[in-house]
Every structure is written in structure tokens, then in C-alpha cells.
Design a protein around this motif. Structure first.
Motif, PDB file in Angstrom:
ATOM      1  N   ASP A  93       0.827  -1.214   0.000  1.00 48.81           N
ATOM      2  CA  ASP A  93       0.000   0.000   0.000  1.00 48.81           C
ATOM      3  C   ASP A  93       0.853   1.253   0.000  1.00 48.81           C
ATOM      4  O   ASP A  93       0.608   2.195  -0.750  1.00 48.81           O
ATOM      5  CB  ASP A  93      -0.890   0.011   1.248  1.00 48.81           C
ATOM      6  N   THR A  94       1.875   1.245   0.872  1.00 45.66           N
ATOM      7  CA  THR A  94       2.750   2.402   0.964  1.00 45.66           C
ATOM      8  C   THR A  94       3.490   2.609  -0.348  1.00 45.66           C
ATOM      9  O   THR A  94       3.609   3.738  -0.836  1.00 45.66           O
ATOM     10  CB  THR A  94       3.762   2.188   2.103  1.00 45.66           C
ATOM     11  N   TYR A  95       3.973   1.504  -0.904  1.00 45.89           N
ATOM     12  CA  TYR A  95       4.697   1.624  -2.163  1.00 45.89           C
ATOM     13  C   TYR A  95       3.791   2.224  -3.240  1.00 45.89           C
ATOM     14  O   TYR A  95       4.189   3.128  -3.972  1.00 45.89           O
ATOM     15  CB  TYR A  95       5.207   0.254  -2.602  1.00 45.89           C
TER      16      TYR A  95
ATOM     17  N   PRO B 108       6.800  -5.465 -15.312  1.00 52.44           N
ATOM     18  CA  PRO B 108       5.706  -4.501 -15.363  1.00 52.44           C
ATOM     19  C   PRO B 108       6.000  -3.289 -14.483  1.00 52.44           C
ATOM     20  O   PRO B 108       6.708  -3.403 -13.482  1.00 52.44           O
ATOM     21  CB  PRO B 108       4.513  -5.280 -14.805  1.00 52.44           C
ATOM     22  N   ARG B 109       5.475  -2.158 -14.880  1.00 60.12           N
ATOM     23  CA  ARG B 109       5.637  -0.961 -14.059  1.00 60.12           C
ATOM     24  C   ARG B 109       4.742  -1.081 -12.819  1.00 60.12           C
ATOM     25  O   ARG B 109       3.841  -1.915 -12.766  1.00 60.12           O
ATOM     26  CB  ARG B 109       5.293   0.288 -14.853  1.00 60.12           C
ATOM     27  N   ARG B 110       5.019  -0.242 -11.830  1.00 61.98           N
ATOM     28  CA  ARG B 110       4.227  -0.179 -10.612  1.00 61.98           C
ATOM     29  C   ARG B 110       4.238  -1.481  -9.830  1.00 61.98           C
ATOM     30  O   ARG B 110       3.285  -1.817  -9.147  1.00 61.98           O
ATOM     31  CB  ARG B 110       2.783   0.231 -10.944  1.00 61.98           C
ATOM     32  N   TYR B 111       5.343  -2.231  -9.955  1.00 62.70           N
ATOM     33  CA  TYR B 111       5.473  -3.473  -9.208  1.00 62.70           C
ATOM     34  C   TYR B 111       6.289  -3.236  -7.954  1.00 62.70           C
ATOM     35  O   TYR B 111       7.400  -2.753  -8.008  1.00 62.70           O
ATOM     36  CB  TYR B 111       6.123  -4.561 -10.083  1.00 62.70           C
ATOM     37  N   HIS B 112       5.706  -3.618  -6.860  1.00 61.76           N
ATOM     38  CA  HIS B 112       6.365  -3.486  -5.571  1.00 61.76           C
ATOM     39  C   HIS B 112       7.413  -4.576  -5.394  1.00 61.76           C
ATOM     40  O   HIS B 112       8.514  -4.335  -4.924  1.00 61.76           O
ATOM     41  CB  HIS B 112       5.277  -3.578  -4.485  1.00 61.76           C
ATOM     42  N   THR B 113       7.060  -5.768  -5.782  1.00 67.49           N
ATOM     43  CA  THR B 113       8.004  -6.872  -5.741  1.00 67.49           C
ATOM     44  C   THR B 113       8.164  -7.384  -7.159  1.00 67.49           C
ATOM     45  O   THR B 113       7.296  -7.161  -8.000  1.00 67.49           O
ATOM     46  CB  THR B 113       7.466  -8.023  -4.872  1.00 67.49           C
ATOM     47  N   TYR B 114       9.281  -8.039  -7.405  1.00 69.70           N
ATOM     48  CA  TYR B 114       9.504  -8.494  -8.776  1.00 69.70           C
ATOM     49  C   TYR B 114      10.323  -9.787  -8.745  1.00 69.70           C
ATOM     50  O   TYR B 114      10.980 -10.095  -7.744  1.00 69.70           O
ATOM     51  CB  TYR B 114      10.189  -7.414  -9.601  1.00 69.70           C
TER      52      TYR B 114
ATOM     53  N   LEU C  27       3.634 -15.031 -15.621  1.00 71.96           N
ATOM     54  CA  LEU C  27       2.388 -14.366 -16.002  1.00 71.96           C
ATOM     55  C   LEU C  27       2.246 -13.165 -15.072  1.00 71.96           C
ATOM     56  O   LEU C  27       2.297 -13.316 -13.852  1.00 71.96           O
ATOM     57  CB  LEU C  27       1.208 -15.334 -15.806  1.00 71.96           C
ATOM     58  N   PHE C  28       2.150 -11.978 -15.653  1.00 69.57           N
ATOM     59  CA  PHE C  28       2.056 -10.771 -14.842  1.00 69.57           C
ATOM     60  C   PHE C  28       0.704 -10.102 -15.048  1.00 69.57           C
ATOM     61  O   PHE C  28       0.151 -10.141 -16.151  1.00 69.57           O
ATOM     62  CB  PHE C  28       3.129  -9.754 -15.250  1.00 69.57           C
ATOM     63  N   CYS C  29       0.214  -9.456 -13.998  1.00 75.66           N
ATOM     64  CA  CYS C  29      -0.844  -8.469 -14.226  1.00 75.66           C
ATOM     65  C   CYS C  29      -0.133  -7.181 -14.548  1.00 75.66           C
ATOM     66  O   CYS C  29       0.685  -6.697 -13.772  1.00 75.66           O
ATOM     67  CB  CYS C  29      -1.716  -8.275 -12.995  1.00 75.66           C
ATOM     68  N   ASN C  30      -0.409  -6.636 -15.717  1.00 73.45           N
ATOM     69  CA  ASN C  30       0.352  -5.466 -16.152  1.00 73.45           C
ATOM     70  C   ASN C  30      -0.529  -4.226 -16.256  1.00 73.45           C
ATOM     71  O   ASN C  30      -0.328  -3.364 -17.095  1.00 73.45           O
ATOM     72  CB  ASN C  30       1.026  -5.759 -17.491  1.00 73.45           C
ATOM     73  N   GLN C  31      -1.561  -4.170 -15.444  1.00 75.70           N
ATOM     74  CA  GLN C  31      -2.312  -2.913 -15.356  1.00 75.70           C
ATOM     75  C   GLN C  31      -2.556  -2.706 -13.873  1.00 75.70           C
ATOM     76  O   GLN C  31      -3.141  -3.573 -13.220  1.00 75.70           O
ATOM     77  CB  GLN C  31      -3.628  -3.010 -16.120  1.00 75.70           C
ATOM     78  N   TYR C  32      -2.093  -1.573 -13.362  1.00 71.00           N
ATOM     79  CA  TYR C  32      -2.140  -1.346 -11.927  1.00 71.00           C
ATOM     80  C   TYR C  32      -3.563  -1.571 -11.409  1.00 71.00           C
ATOM     81  O   TYR C  32      -4.520  -0.969 -11.888  1.00 71.00           O
ATOM     82  CB  TYR C  32      -1.675   0.071 -11.620  1.00 71.00           C
ATOM     83  N   CYS C  33      -3.682  -2.464 -10.398  1.00 69.91           N
ATOM     84  CA  CYS C  33      -5.023  -2.888  -9.996  1.00 69.91           C
ATOM     85  C   CYS C  33      -5.221  -2.826  -8.490  1.00 69.91           C
ATOM     86  O   CYS C  33      -6.073  -3.502  -7.948  1.00 69.91           O
ATOM     87  CB  CYS C  33      -5.304  -4.292 -10.515  1.00 69.91           C
ATOM     88  N   GLY C  34      -4.394  -2.044  -7.792  1.00 70.93           N
ATOM     89  CA  GLY C  34      -4.633  -1.893  -6.365  1.00 70.93           C
ATOM     90  C   GLY C  34      -3.510  -2.498  -5.532  1.00 70.93           C
ATOM     91  O   GLY C  34      -2.444  -2.826  -6.049  1.00 70.93           O
TER      92      GLY C  34
ATOM     93  N   LYS D 241      -2.290  -5.209  -4.022  1.00 69.36           N
ATOM     94  CA  LYS D 241      -1.395  -6.331  -4.291  1.00 69.36           C
ATOM     95  C   LYS D 241      -1.187  -6.551  -5.780  1.00 69.36           C
ATOM     96  O   LYS D 241      -1.073  -7.692  -6.241  1.00 69.36           O
ATOM     97  CB  LYS D 241      -1.953  -7.593  -3.638  1.00 69.36           C
ATOM     98  N   HIS D 242      -1.123  -5.454  -6.505  1.00 66.70           N
ATOM     99  CA  HIS D 242      -0.915  -5.543  -7.953  1.00 66.70           C
ATOM    100  C   HIS D 242       0.282  -6.421  -8.274  1.00 66.70           C
ATOM    101  O   HIS D 242       0.214  -7.309  -9.127  1.00 66.70           O
ATOM    102  CB  HIS D 242      -0.726  -4.126  -8.487  1.00 66.70           C
ATOM    103  N   SER D 243       1.400  -6.178  -7.567  1.00 66.74           N
ATOM    104  CA  SER D 243       2.609  -6.938  -7.905  1.00 66.74           C
ATOM    105  C   SER D 243       2.526  -8.376  -7.402  1.00 66.74           C
ATOM    106  O   SER D 243       3.387  -9.187  -7.707  1.00 66.74           O
ATOM    107  CB  SER D 243       3.846  -6.247  -7.335  1.00 66.74           C
TER     108      SER D 243
END
Lengths: 240, 547, 396
Positions: free
Chosen positions: B74-76, B455-461, C177-184, C186-188
Motif C-alpha cells: 500500500d505504501t509503495y 511490469p511498471r508499478r510493481y512493488h516486488t519483482y 504471467l504478470f498483471c500489467n495494469q495497476y489494480c490496487g 497487491k498488484h505486484s
């Protein structure tokens, strides 16, 4: 620009009190103010343009819902309001003319008339909103679209009825934004009337009245588009 | 009729300047002087930039490792949202127009002020009110919509203060509209005698194009954000698929503003570079009208390419084709500019002052930023790289490598005009170099990451992306040094900098003909223009005579 | 599974990957060429014309031929890239006719996949190598994006409408497999794995995946429980259009439009029946908005797709049109493969309807006759239980 005076100093010493110091002549100041107003109105067109765009998209998607929604609003009050607004544009134009010929009392009179018509418009709009409120046609939790049940018409299917919510969202967003512009206009009108009665708009310096006139006509024109789009166009197919 | 006379010794600060016209709080906060308003803007956007930069640093730190170490998700999410919103709406959009443009545009055309000084001041207040709204959302728990506010996530699924943030942006948008309106009218009505359209400096041309875009596009953002707020507040259903709304319509309306906004951000940069390169090449610009018209072309075509952000959003194949084609076409005016700037250096006499170093860095970085746009405009490739770090790298190359570097070029270039004192050259040159290097280390790895599919906007990768992320974070720390340095030496120069004199670079342009800092009404005498812009020929001759 | 070394380029594991990569390298070449060109010119000019060496600049206004040259050459190159990219885009957008269907539903923050045979997976997707897979995607809440970098396949997953993407895996392996549209929040965390398997392994996996009846069978139950057979009887005088053989056809609407019957159309007809009225019918169908979840909708669609006059014929066509490995084809025939012994009748892959009666109702020993489930045959639809049977006025 050629209208610039040769030196600033000369200009600074014998300046009309109404002439702001960044300008050289009243003529230049007036032209500038007009151009500014036109550019502002262009932004306003784009502002409403977004809503008109959304309207177009949804009207294509949910045509039956738009027909149903449009049938539920009162064409009488809409027409009355259109007439009121067109008259107010006329009185506004007369006000600008009065300012140009330096008729102070006429100016105040026409401005007050414009104000009155503007208020009538808002009152009628308020009545229409109130009706929609009592009919539960305001989108949100209490929204409920009842079939108008006119004799000889097929009932509105449930899916269409739920889609009328989109129509009413746009109806309220568009007329609401328009009404907001009217309210701002009424506020400015009050200030103008007060200033005009004190003689602040001599014939060589009434740009404010002129620019406000442009604004008022613009708001009028927006309504001229809103009225057929929301009240008339979609209504026709159902009115055999 | 240049007054540039470089007498080595005995330079003195002019007696009456806009800076010493008054010292009270009122003299600043109720000023109608475009120069003081520019300073107000300068101070505010610098603060916002520092805030946005801090967010960026925290983001990069979190991304050092694949695991969530520093922050919760959430913070990220709030961090990158606040970074994006702050940088785009509260730094990049107002940066050059509201500070440098506000300061030099009236002087460049020989006017005493903008056409509507009160509107100008009002725009700063509106901007700050907007900032208050948005920052109140930050303070009361943050916003996690992403700067793009995509529906239905923003309207129906998040519990943060989306409405306050959105309304803040909408209000700040009106500040941008008022600035644009002021510039358009000023350019039309306030030019000095003899200042024809084709004698205008290219900075004015680019500001004019920017203003058109601001005036036409920003209202659409305003109404879009109002609809988002209504949707959130009253569940009206316009963007909510459960009520029959179309979430993708939001994207159309949002990008209808936000793509032109990209040009709001980069066009002023083009203008600055078009001033700096001729000055430090001692040469008139190559292809004046090509550069001028390409600005206008970008402004116009900028309105026709918005859906290239949505190729993967299920828009129809044929509309995707049209938007792709137009996106390729809009690449051409930018290419024209790059070639013309490069050609301007040909057979010049090149001085490596700091603004020139930044300008050269700009050309390099913008070339990469622009060319990587081809990958994204290309439908077949975009379906793979859209919304990945490739996009992140691309727009940072354009926005930071292009716009921010151009802003720094312009800030250094006009610093002596604004303050009357020179910035110290050696640390400034050093910071330009550090910025360039740090920038490339930060963002080049992100192209690779993006094509690999991060992907962009990823907190973990996934762990295999870590090496490149570490590299990027390392670069960010270098970049941070490069960007913080100017803050120190520029502040230092306010007191200890060398006195600049009217025209320290012997540049053409009316702003250099008046004193530094300029007097209250810019000119003691209304200048009369008899020559084209960038007439370095006569400027150089004069120099030879004096020398 | 994934390379432990430090990779700089994504794995290439689908038929589209090399094509995307080829275009990528072409644009990469263009980028390198122009970047080097501009950088080189700047460096050369900066050194050659520095003020010490070249104190007196030469004033040049510009050159129209040069401007035209560097307008047209980049334009030409841009058009080449555009055309190439557009052709590739068409390939990315149009799955081959022989594709098998898999359905994906995105929700915060997980992926649910459904195979036509009824196998369900979460955050995991098993696909066979060497066979095109068409993904039909929809979201239950916000916009997501289905992205498999190794396949170069990506598509937004939007609430309220179907989107499609396809790929044909070329080598077995496990891919991101990634979700690649920011969705809230736990998106990542909305990530999963795509496992591409050899056809034999895939067959084995399908068998072991524990499906309880194919999607079409479930859809048949939904169809009955929603009362659809009341009107969609298939008779000539029925109140609703005959759904038999409807999928993939061009259908004439009451306003004379021709509409292609695909998943999106079927979905729209169920949720917004008034939007498009089939020629010759009245707008009387109630909406099923809020009564079906996305999974049931997919089952219903799969059921309607399975309604064909001659399953045998379809099977023949399938065999001639596509040349998948023989064993693969067998897998798709339905649950019989997964529940060996209960039914040995070969089924076309899209009509696994009768077989799975057992899965729903183990007491029914023999498979329901095929006709009963077909609205075109005017017989009562076979149902797992009588409680779900609609009011009963459906028999004309």
C-alpha cells in the motif's frame, strides 16, 4: 506592435486612470481584453466538449435508454427555459448597446432584466431537479426508473431502465455544469449592476460589460445545444 | 541596438530592480509583476520537485531487492502515485512556462508585463490552492490510484482520498489554463514595435504552442476529474461497468488531456534549447521557420494521438492503426528539431558554458527518448512493451532527460538575468556532467527490464530482474547528487556570485538588452526591433570592435 | 525453472516471439543509427568548432533541401516501421481458426482460468506446446492485464467486456504471467505461472486436474436453472431465437444490421437483451444482470457454443482444419478422457455435454441422450435436479 507608443515614459506621465500600465493605449487594452475573453470561451467549449463527447458515446451505446430517459423529462419546462434564456441574451445585448451609447439608466435596467431572467431560469431548473428527485431519477443509491406507462407504448425493458441511470448522470452533469455557469454569471451580474449604477462604465470604457455579454451569450449557446440533445432529439422516435 | 557592453571591471548591480522594488510580504504575495510571480512559482515548484524526488528515491530504494523490504504494498503504491502526481502536475507542467516563461516571455517580446497581471497572480494562488488539496490527500493517508486515476479502480475500489487529490489536480489545471491564456494574448497583443511573428525568439513560439495546448486540453482533464469525483461521491455510473458505464471511456478522456500534456511538458524544453544552442554557438539558428513550425505541428498533432496509450485496452484494430500512424507522424517534427539544433553547431564557435552542456545533454537524451517512442508507437511491439519498464524508461528519458535537463539549462541561462549574479561555472559544469551520467545509469537499464517484461508499478519483482534494478538504483543516487548540487551553488551565488551585467553571454534577444535584474517595468524605454532573432552576426562584430 | 544467470533478453517461447523480436531489432537498429549519428555529429562539432579553434562562426540561415531531406527520410523509415508493426499487430489480434479456447477471469489479485473440459486453475495456466491457445479474458472488478512476456502476448482484462489474446507456445517451460495494469494494493502479487507442456504431458495433466464436468455441462445447468429453455425452445414458433449452431454465424438484427455472434455478443444478449434484437423477434427477454457471475457466464457461453446440429460433422471439420497432434485432439474431446470408462463415445471438443452428467449426478448411470439438452429438439432439457427446472410452461 505598431500601436505601441514610442516611449514608455511619455505614456506613463499622461495616462488615463483606466489604462493599466502594461498597455500603451486604451485601444490596445480593449483588444487585449476581448482576445482574452475569446480564448477563455474556447477553454469553456473544451470543458463542455468533454461532456458532449461522453454524451455521444453513451447515446450510441444505449440509445433506447436515452429515448426512455428523455421522455421522462418535461418538455414544457425545457422549452420555457429556452425561451427565458434567449430573452436574457437579448436583454444582455441591449445592455451592451446601452453601455456603448452611455445610457446609464438603460444599462442598469437591462442588466437587472437579464439578472431577473437568469434567476427565472435557475428557478425553473430547480423545479425540474426537484421533480427528478421526487421521481427517484437522480442517479445513485435511490435511483429507480419507473416505466412512464404512457398509453400505447411498450413498457421499458428492465435492462434499458437500469441504463437510463447513465442518461440521467449525463443530464445532471451537463445541466448542472451549465447551471453552475449561470450561477457564476448571476453573481457577476450583481457586481456589474452595482458598478453600473455608480457610473463605472463610461462609453469609452465598458469592456467588462462587453466581455460579460460574451460570457452570457456563450452560456446561452451551451443551453441551445443541451436543450435538443437532452430534451428533444431522443424523444422523437417514441412520439408516434 | 544592443546595449551589451562587456566591461571587464566595475560591473555594478543596477539601482532599481524588480527585486528591491519592495521587501514586505505584501510586495511579494500581492505583486502583479510577472517577474516576481515567476519567482513565487520557482520557489513552489522547487519544493514540489524535492518532494517528488524524495518519493522517487524511496521507490528506488524499495526496488533494490525483489522482496518487499522497506514498505508495504500500500505504501509503495502511494509512493509512486504521489511521485507521479507531484512531478507531472505540480512540477513538469508548470516548470518552464510558469517560471522561465513567466519571467522572460514579456521581456522577449518587449512588453512591460503580461496582458493580465492579476490573472497571472491569481494563477499562482489557484495553483497553490490545488496543491493544498492534493497535498492534504497525501497527508491524510496518501493516494494510491497511480497518477492516471484509471477507473473503476479509482472510483469504486480504493479507500484513499481520491477526490481531494483529483480536485487538487483539477484546480491546478486552471492555473495552467490561465498561464496559457495570458501567454497567447500577450504574444498576440503586446509585442514591441517591429517585433513581427518571424522575429520572435523560438522560445516564444514554443511557449505559444504550449499555451494553445494548455488552453485546449486542460479543460477536458478538468471535466474528466469532476466526473471521477461525482462517480466516487454519488455512484453515477459513468465510468462504472456495473452500472453500464465504460471504464475505457475514462482512459480516452484522460489521455485526451494527458497526451497533449506530454507536449505541454516537452515543448517549453524545445524552446529553451533553441535559445541556448545559438547563443553558445555564436550563430543564428539553423532553419528558424522549420523549428518554429515544428513546434506548432507538435501542438496540433499532439491532440490526435491520445489512444496510443490504449493499444492493449481493447480498442478496435482500425482505430489502433490510425493512432499508430499519427504517432509516427508526430515523431517527425521532433526529429526535425534535433537535426536543426545539431546543424546549428556546424561551423559555429562553441562555448561550453553550463547551459550549453545541459543543452547538449538534452539533445542526446531526447534523441534516445524520442526514438524509443518509435517502439511504443509501433503496434506490434507496443503489445509487448506497453505498461512495462520500457515505457517508464521512455517517458523518463523525455520528461527528465528532456524536460528537466532543458529546465536546468534555462534556469542557468537566465539565472544572471533573474538574480543579477552569475552561477559559479565549475560546479555547475560538474553537476551537468553528473546529471547526465547518473541519468543514463538510472534509466537505461529500465529499457532492458521493460523488454524483458518487468511490469511498471510493481512493488516486488522476480529475482532475475534484480541486477538491473540495483544498477538503476545506483544511478539514481548519482542523479540525485547531480540534481541537488545546483540547489547549493545557485543559492550560494545569490550572495557571492559574480555580478553578471546586462548581457553576460552576449546573447541576442530583448531580455538581454535590459538590466540584470530588470527594473520593475522591464525596460526603461520600449525597445524597437529592427532585426531578426538570433542575429549573432552583428553581435559578434560588436564583440570584435569592443575586444 | 528460470535462468539463474543475469539475463538481458526475455525468453522466446511462442510463435509470435521471433516475429516481435525481429521488428524490435529492426527498430533497435534504427535507434542506434540515429543516436550514434546525432551523438557523433555533436561530438565532432563540439571538438572541431570549439571557440579556441574556431573563433569566428560562419552564419548559416538554413537549407530548404536539407530540411526536406531530413523530413522525408525519417518519415519513410517511420512508415516502414508502421506498416511492419501493423502487420504484426493483425497477427497478434487474430488467433488462428484452429485455436483452442481457455477462459481467464481476473480479480483482485488473482487469476482464474477455466479449460473447456472443466479444469480450473488459479494463478497457474497449463497450455500445450504447438497448439494455438485463444484466451478469452474478463475482469470481475477493476482493469487488469494479462501479460506473458515470454510469449510477447499482452491484453488488458476489462470488467464488463471480453478481450482476447492468443499465443502458441513453442517450447515447454514455466513462464511468468504478470498483471500489467495497476489494480490496487497487491498488484505486484497478481502474478502467476504459465506452464507450457508437451502434448502428452498436457494430456496427462488434464486428466489429473480433477474436473467435475466440462464447462458446457455446467453451462447447460445454468441454462436450465435460469429458465432459458422457456423461450429458447428451438421451435419455429418459439419466443426466443433458436440457439442451435448460432456461434460464429452472422445474425440479422431487427434493424437489419448483421452481427457476428461471438462471446461478446452472447454476453451482451444475456445482460442487455434490448441492445440488439434478432430479426423477427420481440424485445421480451428479461435481463440477467446481477444474476450470473463471470464464471457462470463463461459456462453459459461455452454451452451455447457447444450447441451444434451435428457434433460428428464438427469433429470432422476440426480434424481437417487443424493438424494438431493426434493425442492432443483426443484430449479436447471432453471429460470422457478424464473419466475413462464412463463413456467411450468420441465427442467433438466443444460438445462435451452429455458425458458430464455423471459428474454432476453420479446416480445417473447412463449418459443423457444428446438431443434433450438441445433447445432445437423440443424436448425437456435434461437437468441434474428438478428443483432447478423452470416453471414448466416451456413445452409447447
Amino acid at each position: 506592435m505598431d500601436s505601441h507608443a514610442a516611449t514608455v515614459e511619455a505614456g506613463l506621465h499622461h495616462r488615463d486612470p483606466e489604462l493599466h500600465n502594461q498597455f500603451d493605449t486604451l485601444e490596445q487594452q480593449k483588444d487585449t481584453a476581448h482576445l482574452g475573453m475569446w480564448v477563455f470561451l474556447i477553454t469553456e467549449i473544451m470543458f463542455f466538449g468533454g461532456l458532449f463527447g461522453a454524451y455521444l458515446v453513451y447515446r450510441n451505446l444505449y440509445y433506447p435508454a436515452f429515448v426512455a430517459g428523455s421522455n421522462s423529462i418535461s418538455i414544457f419546462w425545457g422549452t420555457l427555459n429556452t425561451a427565458v434564456l434567449i430573452c436574457s441574451s437579448l436583454t444582455m445585448a441591449m445592455a451592451v448597446h446601452s453601455a456603448a451609447i452611455g445610457a446609464r439608466k438603460l444599462l442598469v435596467g437591462f442588466l437587472s432584466l437579464t439578472l431577473l431572467l437568469g434567476l427565472i431560469f435557475l428557478a425553473v431548473k430547480g423545479k425540474e431537479y426537484y421533480d427528478k428527485w421526487t421521481e427517484h431519477h437522480v442517479p445513485g443509491a435511490n435511483f429507480h426508473f419507473d416505466d412512464p406507462e404512457r398509453p400505447g407504448e411498450a413498457p421499458v425493458p428492465a435492462d434499458v431502465a437500469s441504463q437510463t441511470s447513465i442518461y440521467f448522470s449525463l443530464y445532471f452533469a451537463m445541466t448542472g455544469m451549465h447551471a453552475l455557469h449561470m450561477i457564476i454569471g448571476v453573481g457577476i451580474l450583481l457586481a456589474l449592476i452595482w458598478k453600473a449604477s455608480r457610473g463605472s462604465f463610461p462609453p469609452h470604457h465598458y469592456t467588462m460589460v462587453e466581455n460579460f455579454g460574451l460570457y452570457w451569450h456563450f452560456v446561452d449557446i451551451i443551453w441551445i445545444f443541451l436543450f435538443p440533445l437532452l430534451y428533444l432529439i431522443s424523444r422523437t422516435p417514441a412520439m408516434h | 541596438m544592443s546595449t551589451a557592453t562587456q566591461v571587464p571591471a566595475a560591473l555594478e548591480m543596477p539601482r532599481d530592480t524588480y527585486l528591491n522594488a519592495g521587501y514586505g510580504v505584501k510586495s511579494w504575495f500581492l505583486t502583479k509583476d510577472h517577474k516576481r510571480i515567476a519567482i513565487l512559482y520557482l520557489v513552489s515548484i522547487t519544493m514540489f520537485f524535492l518532494f517528488g524526488g524524495l518519493m522517487a528515491v524511496l521507490i528506488r530504494l524499495e526496488l533494490l531487492t525483489p522482496a518487499p523490504d522497506l514498505f508495504q504494498s500500500d505504501t509503495y503504491n502511494k509512493l509512486f502515485t504521489m511521485h507521479g502526481i507531484t512531478m507531472v502536475f505540480f512540477f513538469l507542467v508548470p516548470s518552464i512556462p510558469a517560471t522561465l516563461g513567466n519571467f522572460v516571455l514579456p521581456m522577449m517580446i518587449g512588453a512591460r508585463d503580461l496582458a493580465f497581471p492579476k490573472v497571472n497572480l491569481a494563477s499562482w494562488y489557484i495553483f497553490m490552492i490545488g496543491a493544498c488539496f492534493t497535498f492534504s490527500a497525501y497527508i491524510s493517508g496518501g493516494v494510491d490510484t497511480g497518477w492516471t486515476f484509471y477507473t473503476p479502480l479509482s472510483t469504486s475500489y480504493l479507500n484513499t482520498h481520491v477526490v481531494a487529490a483529483a480536485l487538487g489536480i483539477m484546480i491546478a489545471g486552471f492555473a495552467s489554463i490561465f498561464t496559457g491564456l495570458n501567454f497567447i494574448v500577450t504574444t498576440h497583443r503586446m509585442r514591441a514595435p517591429g517585433m513581427t511573428w518571424f522575429r520572435l525568439p523560438l522560445f516564444v513560439w514554443s511557449m505559444y504552442a504550449v499555451s494553445l495546448v494548455q488552453v485546449l486540453a486542460t479543460p477536458v482533464l478538468a471535466i474528466t476529474l469532476i466526473l471521477v469525483a461525482l462517480e466516487r461521491g454519488f455512484h453515477i455510473g459513468i465510468f462504472n461497468p456495473q452500472l453500464g458505464g465504460d471504464p475505457v471511456l475514462f482512459q480516452h478522456m484522460f489521455w485526451f488531456y494527458s497526451h497533449p500534456a506530454v507536449y505541454i511538458m516537452i515543448l517549453p524544453g524545445f524552446g529553451v534549447i533553441s535559445e541556448v544552442i545559438p547563443c553558445f554557438s555564436r550563430k543564428r539558428i539553423f532553419g528558424y521557420s522549420a523549428v518554429a513550425f515544428s513546434s506548432v505541428a507538435i501542438g496540433v498533432f499532439g491532440f490526435l494521438v491520445w489512444a496510443h496509450h490504449m493499444f492493449a485496452a481493447g480498442i478496435s484494430t482500425y482505430s489502433a492503426l490510425v493512432f499508430s500512424l499519427l504517432s509516427f507522424i508526430i515523431a517527425i517534427p521532433s526529429a526535425i528539431k534535433v537535426f536543426n539544433w545539431t546543424a546549428t553547431m556546424y561551423k559555429g564557435s562553441i562555448h561550453f558554458n553550463t547551459p550549453m552542456l545541459y543543452a547538449l545533454a538534452f539533445i542526446g537524451l531526447f534523441t534516445i527518448g524520442g526514438l524509443t517512442g518509435l517502439f511504443l508507437a509501433c503496434l506490434g511491439i507496443d503489445m509487448h512493451v506497453t505498461a512495462t519498464y520500457f515505457v517508464v524508461a521512455h517517458f523518463h528519458y523525455v520528461m527528465v532527460g528532456g524536460m528537466l535537463v532543458a529546465y536546468l539549462a534555462g534556469l542557468h541561462f537566465w539565472w544572471p538575468k533573474m538574480t543579477g549574479r552569475m552561477y559559479p561555472e565549475p560546479p555547475a559544469q560538474l553537476s551537468a556532467l553528473i546529471t547526465f551520467i547518473g541519468f543514463n545509469i538510472t534509466f537505461f537499464p529500465q529499457f532492458v527490464l521493460g523488454y524483458m517484461g518487468m511490469p511498471r508499478r510493481y512493488h516486488t519483482y522476480p529475482p532475475e530482474f534484480q541486477v538491473l534494478n540495483v544498477l538503476s538504483t545506483a544511478g539514481a543516487s548519482v542523479l540525485a547528487v547531480g540534481l541537488l548540487l545546483p540547489m547549493f551553488y545557485l543559492l550560494w551565488s545569490l550572495k557571492y556570485g559574480e555580478i553578471a551585467g546586462n548581457n553576460p553571454y552576449r546573447a541576442t534577444g530583448l531580455e538581454w538588452q535590459t538590466e540584470s535584474p530588470p527594473p520593475m517595468h522591464n525596460f526603461h524605454e520600449t525597445p524597437i526591433v529592427t532585426q531578426e532573432a538570433y542575429d549573432y552576426e552583428s553581435m559578434n562584430e560588436e564583440e570584435v570592435v569592443i575586444g | 525453472m528460470l535462468p539463474q544467470y543475469f539475463p538481458l533478453f526475455p525468453e522466446s517461447a511462442s510463435t509470435l516471439s521471433p516475429r516481435v523480436d525481429a521488428l524490435f531489432f529492426f527498430i533497435f537498429g534504427v535507434t542506434i543509427f540515429f543516436t550514434v549519428l546525432v551523438a557523433l555529429l555533436i561530438c565532432v562539432f563540439a571538438v572541431k568548432y570549439r571557440k579556441d579553434k574556431h573563433p569566428v562562426p560562419v552564419q548559416i540561415h538554413g537549407s530548404i533541401p536539407l530540411e526536406i531531406f531530413w523530413t522525408l527520410v525519417p518519415l519513410g523509415i517511420a512508415m516502414v516501421i508502421f506498416a511492419w508493426g501493423a502487420v504484426l499487430f493483425f497477427q497478434e489480434k487474430h488467433p488462428p481458426k484452429s485455436s483452442m479456447d481457455i477462459y481467464g477471469v481476473g480479480k483482485q489479485w488473482m487469476w482464474k482460468f477455466q479449460h473447456p473440459g472443466g479444469q480450473r486453475e488459479i494463478n497457474n495456466l497449463h497450455v500445450p506446446v504447438g497448439r494455438p491457445v485463444r484466451m478469452t479474458l474478463i475482469s470481475q472488478d477493476v482493469i487488469h492485464d494479462f501479460f506473458v512476456p515470454a510469449f510477447r502476448a499482452q491484453m488488458d482484462v476489462i470488467p464488463g467486456r471480453y478481450t482476447y489474446t492468443w499465443f502458441e507456445a513453442t517450447k515447454p517451460g514455466v513462464y511468468h504471467l504478470f498483471c500489467n495494469q495497476y489494480c490496487g494494493t497487491k498488484h505486484s502479487g497478481m502474478v502467476g505461472e504459465v506452464t507450457a507442456m508437451s502434448p502428452d504431458d498436457y494430456e496427462a495433466w488434464l486428466r489429473g486436474a480433477g474436473a467435475f464436468g466440462s464447462l458446457a455441462t455446467h453451462g447447460q445447468n445454468v441454462f436450465a436453472s435460469m429458465g432459458c429453455p422457456t423461450c429458447h425452445t428451438g421451435a419455429d414458433n418459439a419466443r426466443g431465437p433458436n440457439l442451435y449452431n448460432i456461434y460464429g454465424r452472422m445474425e440479422r438484427m431487427s434493424d437489419n444490421r448483421l452481427v457476428h455472434v461471438d462471446e461478446s455478443y452472447i454476453r451482451e444478449s444475456i445482460l442487455n437483451p434490448s441492445a440488439k434484437i434478432v430479426y423477427g423477434f420481440q424485445n421480451i427477454m428479461p435481463t440477467f444482470q446481477g444474476q450470473l457471475n463471470e464464471d457462470e457466464m463463461i459456462e453459459l457461453i461455452e454451452y451455447i457454443k457447444s450447441l451444434t446440429y451435428n457434433g460428428q460433422l464438427l469433429q470432422l471439420q476440426t480434424n481437417t482444419q487443424q493438424e494438431p497432434p493426434v493425442n492432443l485432439d483426443k484430449i479436447q474431446k471432453g471429460v470422457d478422457v478424464m473419466q475413462p470408462g464412463t463413456n467411450t463415445t468420441p465427442m467433438p471438443r466443444t460438445s462435451a455435454v452429455p458425458v458430464t452428467q455423471e459428474a454432476q449426478e453420479p446416480s445417473t448411470a447412463e449418459p443423457a441422450p444428446r438431443q434433450v439438452v438441445v433447445p432445437g429438439k423440443q424436448k425437456a432439457p435434461a437437468k441434474p435436479s428438478t428443483t432447478a427446472r423452470p416453471k414448466g410452461e416451456q413445452h409447447p
